[in-house]
Design a protein around this motif. Structure first.
Motif, short mmCIF file in Angstrom:
data_model
loop_
_atom_site.label_atom_id
_atom_site.label_comp_id
_atom_site.label_asym_id
_atom_site.label_seq_id
_atom_site.Cartn_x
_atom_site.Cartn_y
_atom_site.Cartn_z
N VAL A 1 1.15 -0.76 0.14
CA VAL A 1 -0.03 0.35 0.17
C VAL A 1 1.02 1.29 0.16
N GLU A 2 2.15 1.02 0.64
CA GLU A 2 3.14 2.23 0.66
C GLU A 2 3.75 2.68 -0.10
N ALA B 1 -10.22 3.38 -3.19
CA ALA B 1 -10.64 2.42 -2.15
C ALA B 1 -12.37 2.88 -1.87
N GLN B 2 -13.05 3.30 -3.27
CA GLN B 2 -14.41 4.04 -3.65
C GLN B 2 -15.39 3.09 -2.87
N VAL B 3 -15.03 1.96 -3.33
CA VAL B 3 -15.79 0.33 -3.51
C VAL B 3 -14.86 -0.11 -2.99
N PRO B 4 -15.58 -1.04 -1.88
CA PRO B 4 -14.76 -1.00 -0.24
C PRO B 4 -13.80 -2.69 -0.80
N LYS B 5 -14.76 -3.46 -1.79
CA LYS B 5 -13.69 -4.33 -1.98
C LYS B 5 -12.59 -4.10 -3.29
N PRO C 1 -9.60 -2.71 -2.76
CA PRO C 1 -7.39 -2.72 -2.68
C PRO C 1 -7.70 -4.41 -2.28
N TYR C 2 -8.59 -5.06 -1.88
CA TYR C 2 -8.93 -6.13 -1.69
C TYR C 2 -8.28 -7.16 -3.19
N PRO D 1 -16.96 -1.41 11.14
CA PRO D 1 -16.13 -2.55 10.08
C PRO D 1 -16.41 -2.23 8.76
N ARG D 2 -16.48 -0.83 8.12
CA ARG D 2 -16.60 -0.89 6.63
C ARG D 2 -15.10 -0.97 6.16
N GLY D 3 -14.84 -1.64 4.58
CA GLY D 3 -14.30 -1.99 4.19
C GLY D 3 -13.11 -3.07 4.72
#
Length: 377
Positions: A43-44, A51-55, A57-58, A180-182
């Motif tokens: 991430v760094e 990350a506008q949509v929670p999934k 970044p995964y 818990p969002r995200g």
């Protein structure tokens, strides 16, 4: 002459064609090979993940990291090592706590400008300092959704729209979305509190050195890039003088149109013929949002295939370029991966899509039976 071209310097700088720029971008975005990095390190390295949509970044990290476990990123969010906050382009990004504190002051002017363009007339006459103080007290008492925050602020400014009030608070205060969002596999409303409350530290004041550091981070993760590219990635404007001041620390190139490109001294420049594996990326991935000239990753003829109005589609990289889109349809115990190519693919490319698609389904739907549907072109 292109606006980013500097006649005296660009005329003699080495030329980088689309494939050279593509392979440089893929290398720095960890997409030529899956990296042996932790989720936090990645991430760094990427200077944040959309990350506008929670999934998102995964899936973004799954495509880039060897052995990525979604629980590892959830643990970082729950442990406040990473945060979700409005940053580049005034959109939600997932960044490390350290980058949150460093980036937000530099990007504050852009946040203010974009807010004024949308809500300025509707908020004329409102004391924004007073509003920020009121909002801070509310969200530091307990995290609130923007709807809840706007409703509470409307009790103090009843003649104003709750949405405009909550967006003013989002602009004036660095607000993070809290778990818990995200979190992977979890739901939850988008509730917010201040960076100070969540991280125990307030972002500092913007400085010239902070702007320079942000430009260098962009070039490290997305370079070589033009001034306009850096402005598109960040949302900042008037960066020509900043980049010119950094020239002694940078390498310069030009693209095939003569546009001057800048790069950090140690930025990787792989051979244009370097093989690039098939990769499935999420919608809104910064790979295809961070340049003014996006031909290094997608042909102009296909841009509307991945972005229509406010809807983005998840792209597939084939030979390093976006040449298809994908989606997963879940029906009971079956997860079907549907892939729609933009153009004819070779047999080897179709086989590579099937193999990587199978790995994607193992990640996204490990509890389901799997089906892959690769549409003919």
């Amino acid at each position: 002459m292109p606006t980013d071209a500097a006649p005296s310097a660009a005329a003699t700088a080495p030329v980088l064609g689309p494939r050279a720029l593509n392979r440089a971008l893929l290398d720095r975005q960890l997409l030529l090979r899956r990296a042996e990095l932790s989720a936090e390190e990645a991430v760094e390295h990427l200077a944040g993940v959309h990350a506008q949509v929670p999934k998102v970044p995964y899936y973004a990290l799954w495509a880039r990291l060897a052995g990525f476990r979604p629980e590892a990123l959830s643990e970082l969010l729950a442990g406040r090592r990473t945060v979700r906050i409005s940053l580049q382009r005034s959109t939600l990004h997932l960044v490390t706590a350290r980058d949150c504190l460093a980036f937000r002051p530099v990007l504050q002017e852009m946040q203010d400008r974009r807010y004024r363009g949308t809500f300025g007339k509707r908020m004329a006459g409102v004391d924004l300092t007073r509003l920020a103080e009121a909002a801070r007290a509310l969200v530091e008492e307990r995290p609130l959704t923007f709807g809840e925050l706007g409703t509470a602020l409307a009790e103090l400014w009843p003649e104003r729209e709750p949405l405009a009030l909550s967006m003013a608070a989002r602009t004036a205060l660095p607000l993070v979305q809290v778990p818990p969002r995200g979190l992977w596999g979890r739901g939850g409303l988008a509730r917010h509190t201040t960076v100070r409350q969540w991280l125990g530290e307030e972002p500092g004041e913007p400085t010239a050195q902070g702007v320079e550091a942000l430009v260098l981070r962009c070039l490290t993760a997305f370079g070589p890039a033009s001034v306009r590219d850096v402005q598109v990635w960040s949302g900042l404007t008037r960066l020509r003088g900043v980049v010119d001041g950094l020239r002694p620390r940078l390498r310069t190139f030009r693209d095939e149109h003569g546009v001057e490109l800048f790069d950090v001294q140690d930025g990787a420049l792989p051979d244009p013929g370097t093989p690039a594996p098939v990769r499935f990326l999420p919608e809104y991935d910064n790979l295809f949002l961070s340049h003014h000239d996006r031909t290094r990753v997608i042909a102009d003829a296909y841009r509307k295939r991945i972005w229509q109005g406010n809807q983005a589609f998840s792209p597939v990289l084939v030979d390093g370029f976006i040449r298809a889109v994908w989606r997963i349809d879940r029906n009971g115990d079956t997860a079907a991966l549907a892939v729609e190519p933009f153009e004819p693919l070779s047999r080897a490319e179709r086989e590579a899509i099937g193999a990587e698609g199978s790995r994607l389904l193992d990640f996204a739907a490990p509890d389901a039976s799997h089906d892959i549907r690769l549409a003919p072109h």
